[in-house]
Scaffold this motif. Structure first.
Motif, short mmCIF file in Angstrom:
data_model
loop_
_atom_site.label_atom_id
_atom_site.label_comp_id
_atom_site.label_asym_id
_atom_site.label_seq_id
_atom_site.Cartn_x
_atom_site.Cartn_y
_atom_site.Cartn_z
N LEU A 70 -112.08 -19.17 35.77
CA LEU A 70 -111.22 -18.92 36.93
C LEU A 70 -110.01 -18.16 36.42
N VAL A 71 -109.84 -16.92 36.88
CA VAL A 71 -108.85 -16.01 36.30
C VAL A 71 -107.81 -15.60 37.36
N PHE A 72 -106.55 -15.89 37.06
CA PHE A 72 -105.43 -15.49 37.90
C PHE A 72 -104.59 -14.44 37.18
N ILE A 83 -106.16 -23.32 44.95
CA ILE A 83 -107.41 -22.64 44.60
C ILE A 83 -108.12 -23.41 43.49
N ILE A 84 -107.38 -23.78 42.46
CA ILE A 84 -107.96 -24.53 41.33
C ILE A 84 -108.57 -25.83 41.82
N GLY A 97 -118.05 -27.21 33.77
CA GLY A 97 -116.66 -27.18 33.36
C GLY A 97 -115.93 -25.98 33.96
N THR A 98 -114.61 -26.05 33.99
CA THR A 98 -113.79 -24.95 34.51
C THR A 98 -112.77 -24.53 33.46
N VAL A 99 -112.71 -23.24 33.18
CA VAL A 99 -111.71 -22.68 32.28
C VAL A 99 -110.76 -21.83 33.11
N VAL A 100 -109.47 -22.16 33.10
CA VAL A 100 -108.47 -21.44 33.89
C VAL A 100 -107.65 -20.55 32.97
N SER A 101 -107.52 -19.28 33.35
CA SER A 101 -106.77 -18.32 32.54
C SER A 101 -105.81 -17.53 33.42
N GLY A 124 -120.14 -17.91 35.15
CA GLY A 124 -119.63 -17.07 36.22
C GLY A 124 -118.14 -16.93 36.12
N VAL A 125 -117.61 -15.88 36.75
CA VAL A 125 -116.18 -15.60 36.74
C VAL A 125 -115.69 -15.51 38.18
#
Length: 347
Positions: A70-72, A83-84, A97-101, A124-125
């Protein structure tokens, strides 16, 4: 190089291309996960066997779990938190899992993120109000990693499903509400012009004035960036006009709260001296003083839909539509009222 060595050099990307599926789908089969259809699994396992693919043993601390990226552009907003929250709820239910950047428009930050993404084999992105240069988008496609975009910045990414909200309708509803209360001089504090959602809210504001037969006064439209300080500065600029507005529509809740603070510092009251409307319906605005009239944007639901779409694409399930706009809703609280004669703007 003998035949066995050549066979062992086959990559997951090549297997995915031959099977007609995404790289994450092959990765799931290799890692023994169950969320792949029997027919697809059989086809991939046959190719893995025929090519003599051997899974590399994981290094110390390596992960095999499925992931969503998940890219902001920035994370310093309650908007991002909503959103997160939506993405994480769907990911948790799916065992992903979720990776936030955050890439912050910094030179090299997006490429650094891409390097990390390759290492963790993301499923996925989800890109939120940000821009990836074309080379990085091409790299995602080459890797077979699906991309979903929430509120695109600039021109939408080709072939990437897009999730948004009815920003034009929301901007029109907020302005119509103020017009129905009797306001005719309505200030508007813009969002970042590079974002399609910002431009749509401004267009909705203009459309409502046009339908009501109220001329658009460009002096009443001031720049902003969705953050508190811009709302404060924008409201100050509007109040300094020779003929200030009787109401202000801010294109985000944070700017609306900044505008309310600007009014407070001048000794002006909301809504007695000036009505204020925001956009988003963040959890905090129902506790502001007064509670804020705003346009509810279904931020968590946008995150949920984006996550479901990304996971579907990773399973080679096409979305029902290339773009989905979730409905906005006007929420009337105590920050709007009929216009009254304002105090001196310099009090």
């Amino acid at each position: 190089m003998d035949g066995v060595d050549a066979q062992r050099k086959v990559t997951i990307t090549e297997i995915a291309r031959e099977a007609g599926v995404s790289v994450p789908t092959v990765s799931r089969v290799v890692n023994g996960r169950s969320d792949v259809s029997p027919g697809t699994r059989a086809r991939i396992e046959d190719l893995l066997h025929r090519h003599g693919y051997q899974r590399r043993p994981p290094g110390p601390g390596a992960r095999t779990a499925a992931l969503l990226d998940l890219v902001f552009n920035d994370l310093d907003s309650p908007w991002a938190v909503e959103i997160i929250r939506g993405v994480e709820e769907v990911a948790h239910e799916a065992g992903v899992g979720t990776v936030v950047s955050a890439i912050h428009d910094r030179a090299g930050a997006a490429r650094e993120w891409m390097t990390n993404l390759r290492a963790r084999a993301s499923d996925g992105v989800i890109l939120v109000t940000s821009v990836l240069e074309s080379g990085l988008r091409d790299e995602l496609q080459r890797l077979g990693v699906p991309l979903v975009v929430i509120d695109p910045a600039g021109t939408p990414v080709p072939d990437a499903p897009t999730i948004g909200a009815t920003n034009w309708a929301g901007g029109m509803a907020a302005t119509e509400h103020l017009l129905e209360l009797g306001h005719r001089r309505i200030g508007f504090i813009e969002g970042p012009p590079r974002l399609l959602c910002s431009r749509a809210r401004l267009d909705g504001y203009r459309a409502a004035l046009d339908v009501a037969g109220v001329p658009v006064d460009d002096a009443l439209i001031v720049p902003g960036d969705f953050y508190h300080a811009a709302g404060f500065a924008g409201c100050d600029r509007l109040l300094d006009l020779d003929e200030p507005p009787t109401a202000v529509f801010a294109a985000s809740d944070q700017m609306a709260l900044g505008a309310i603070e600007a009014l407070r510092r001048r000794g002006l009251r909301v809504p007695e001296d000036l009505s204020v409307v925001g956009f988003d319906d963040l959890p905090e605005v129902r506790w502001s003083a007064p509670p804020l009239t705003t346009v509810r944007q279904p931020l968590a639901d946008m995150g949920k839909l984006a996550a479901r779409t990304a996971l579907d694409l990773a399973r080679s399930v096409a979305p029902a539509a290339p773009r989905v706009d979730l409905a906005t809703e006007l929420v009337v609280r105590a920050s709007t009222a009929e216009p009254s004669t304002p105090k001196s703007r310099n009090e």
